[in-house]
Design a protein around this motif. Structure first.
Motif, short mmCIF file in Angstrom:
data_model
loop_
_atom_site.label_atom_id
_atom_site.label_comp_id
_atom_site.label_asym_id
_atom_site.label_seq_id
_atom_site.Cartn_x
_atom_site.Cartn_y
_atom_site.Cartn_z
N LYS A 198 0.82 -1.21 0.00
CA LYS A 198 0.00 0.00 0.00
C LYS A 198 0.86 1.26 0.00
N ARG A 199 2.04 1.19 0.59
CA ARG A 199 2.93 2.35 0.63
C ARG A 199 3.83 2.44 -0.61
N ASN A 200 3.60 1.53 -1.55
CA ASN A 200 4.39 1.52 -2.79
C ASN A 200 5.88 1.44 -2.52
N GLU A 201 6.26 0.48 -1.68
CA GLU A 201 7.67 0.34 -1.30
C GLU A 201 8.38 -0.75 -2.10
N GLY A 202 7.85 -1.04 -3.28
CA GLY A 202 8.55 -1.96 -4.17
C GLY A 202 8.06 -3.39 -4.12
N GLU A 203 7.16 -3.73 -3.19
CA GLU A 203 6.62 -5.08 -3.12
C GLU A 203 5.28 -5.14 -3.84
N THR A 204 4.95 -6.31 -4.34
CA THR A 204 3.66 -6.53 -4.98
C THR A 204 3.06 -7.84 -4.50
N PHE A 205 1.75 -7.95 -4.59
CA PHE A 205 1.07 -9.19 -4.23
C PHE A 205 1.35 -10.25 -5.29
N THR A 206 1.41 -11.50 -4.83
CA THR A 206 1.40 -12.61 -5.78
C THR A 206 0.01 -12.69 -6.41
N GLU A 207 -0.13 -13.50 -7.42
CA GLU A 207 -1.44 -13.65 -8.07
C GLU A 207 -2.48 -14.15 -7.07
N GLU A 209 -2.41 -13.86 -3.74
CA GLU A 209 -2.68 -12.81 -2.75
C GLU A 209 -3.59 -11.74 -3.33
N ALA A 210 -3.36 -11.37 -4.58
CA ALA A 210 -4.19 -10.35 -5.23
C ALA A 210 -5.62 -10.85 -5.39
N GLN A 211 -5.77 -12.11 -5.78
CA GLN A 211 -7.11 -12.69 -5.89
C GLN A 211 -7.79 -12.75 -4.52
N VAL A 215 -11.35 -11.21 -3.05
CA VAL A 215 -12.35 -11.96 -2.27
C VAL A 215 -12.62 -11.25 -0.96
N PHE A 216 -11.56 -10.78 -0.30
CA PHE A 216 -11.71 -10.07 0.96
C PHE A 216 -12.60 -8.84 0.79
N GLN A 217 -12.36 -8.06 -0.25
CA GLN A 217 -13.14 -6.85 -0.47
C GLN A 217 -14.60 -7.16 -0.77
N ASN A 218 -14.84 -8.30 -1.39
CA ASN A 218 -16.21 -8.67 -1.74
C ASN A 218 -16.98 -9.33 -0.60
N LYS A 219 -16.26 -10.05 0.29
CA LYS A 219 -16.97 -10.89 1.24
C LYS A 219 -16.59 -10.70 2.71
N CYS A 220 -15.58 -9.89 2.99
CA CYS A 220 -15.11 -9.78 4.37
C CYS A 220 -15.06 -8.35 4.90
N ALA A 318 -13.24 -23.51 -3.05
CA ALA A 318 -11.95 -23.97 -2.52
C ALA A 318 -10.83 -23.01 -2.91
N GLN A 319 -10.86 -22.53 -4.16
CA GLN A 319 -9.82 -21.61 -4.61
C GLN A 319 -9.91 -20.27 -3.89
N GLU A 320 -11.13 -19.79 -3.64
CA GLU A 320 -11.30 -18.53 -2.91
C GLU A 320 -10.75 -18.64 -1.49
N LYS A 321 -10.95 -19.78 -0.87
CA LYS A 321 -10.41 -19.98 0.48
C LYS A 321 -8.87 -19.94 0.45
N THR A 322 -8.29 -20.63 -0.52
CA THR A 322 -6.84 -20.63 -0.63
C THR A 322 -6.30 -19.23 -0.85
N ASP A 323 -6.94 -18.50 -1.74
CA ASP A 323 -6.48 -17.14 -2.06
C ASP A 323 -6.71 -16.20 -0.88
N LEU A 324 -7.83 -16.36 -0.21
CA LEU A 324 -8.14 -15.48 0.93
C LEU A 324 -7.13 -15.68 2.05
#
Length: 341
Positions: A198-207, A209-211, A215-220, A318-324
């Motif tokens: 979030k602070r744009n410090e050079g790190e990015t989410f894996t695929e 983590e991004a997925q 899911v988090f934004q939609n359901k949590c 199952a995939q949503e749980k893994t990604d979440l």
């Protein structure tokens, strides 16, 4: 003759004042500036009357890890609030002196300066009012504040620290409560991978983590909002009910039927380290917790609308749980837990 006596009296007075001043002890105890992370909510109002100071925090930390707070010198605050567990416990229910089992799981001690309620049922609004509870509770430390003070008074290092922290007032009950609160106010966690992304410090989410973030934004996020990942509300989300007859959730505090089995929404920060999950450790793993939400929760008249309006469940593939779970692990702050050392 009268003038001579007056001069003598004045000299004695000045000498006495100089002597008194030479005996004064000046305690330099500077405030510690809290580093407020970006987008964090307002501080709890009580902190302004008990700002962390150099010696107040040092004293509070010493007390936090001291087993003398318990009647048999076996249990400290850190026994149930373990640093590497984000200052949470690894037992379903907290265990006190003589192996006595408490009512609930010990929640993490993190970002306390920004919380408006403390404990699962929100029975404390000021952090300074919290330390006495475990000290006197039968299932926890089973002591008394007078007993604790008596022990501390035999230790010169404590006497010195209390005087430095509280302007020479010595060892007092308020000094114990306030210093522990000051130490806990300093336990701020805000340097997880999520924060660095979030602070744009050079790190990015894996695929994954991004997925999971999607899911988090939609359901949590309805409950786990704000930078604290909790909206600090009280909700009944249909978890298995504690068999202890003393349990009533928020209703124990308010006396309202509609608050039965409502609990404060926990923060998801450092959730990787705070298992088991739930008010009495109902779920050993995050997988168990998500499976339960997916399969369907207990019915209740005051079940949270987020669940009641969706057939008492939060459907997840199952995939949503893994990604979440992958996303939730980006909320782990190893600087805070000391696991990067």
């Amino acid at each position: 003759m009268k003038n001579i006596l007056s001069h003598i009296a004045l000299m004695l007075l000045l000498t006495g004042c100089a002597s008194d001043e030479s005996n004064l002890i000046v305690y330099d105890n500077p405030e510690i500036e809290l580093e407020i992370p970006l987008d964090f909510p307002e501080l709890n109002n009580s902190i302004y009357n008990n700002m962390p100071t150099q010696y107040g925090v040092e004293l509070g930390k010493k007390l936090f890890f001291d087993t003398q707070l318990s009647t048999d010198n076996t249990i400290s605050c850190s026994s149930c609030h373990i640093p590497e567990n984000a200052f949470a416990d690894h037992n379903p229910k907290a265990i006190g002196v003589e192996g006595r089992i408490g009512l609930r799981n010990a929640p993490p001690v993190q970002n306390m300066a920004f919380m408006q309620f403390y404990n699962w049922d929100g029975n404390k609004l000021q952090l300074e009012n919290q330390p006495l509870v475990p000290i006197i509770t039968h299932e926890e430390m089973n002591s008394s504040i007078l007993e604790v003070i008596g022990k501390l008074e035999s230790d010169p290092s404590y006497i010195e620290l209390f005087n430095k922290a509280f302007k020479g007032e010595g060892i007092t009950a308020d000094g114990i409560y306030n210093s522990i609160a000051q130490y806990e106010y300093m336990l701020i966690t805000s340097n997880s991978k999520y924060d660095r992304v979030k602070r744009n410090e050079g790190e990015t989410f894996t695929e994954s983590e991004a997925q999971g973030y999607t899911v988090f934004q939609n359901k949590c996020i309805g409950c786990h909002s704000t930078a604290l990942f909790t909206d600090q509300s009280f909700r009944n989300i249909g978890f298995p009910i504690n068999p202890d007859a003393e349990e009533g959730g928020r209703a124990r505090i308010t006396g309202l039927v509609e608050d039965y089995m409502r609990f404060r929404v926990p923060s998801l920060r450092n959730i990787e380290y705070t298992a088991p999950y739930g008010s009495f450790g109902q779920f050993e793993t995050l997988e168990d917790l998500l499976d339960y939400l997916d399969n369907g929760v207990l019915e209740a008249d005051n079940l949270d609308p987020i669940l009641k309006d969706n057939n008492n469940r939060i459907p997840l593939t199952a995939q949503e749980k893994t990604d979440l779970i992958a996303f939730m692990k980006t909320l782990s702050d190893t600087d805070f837990t000391g696991l990067d050392n």
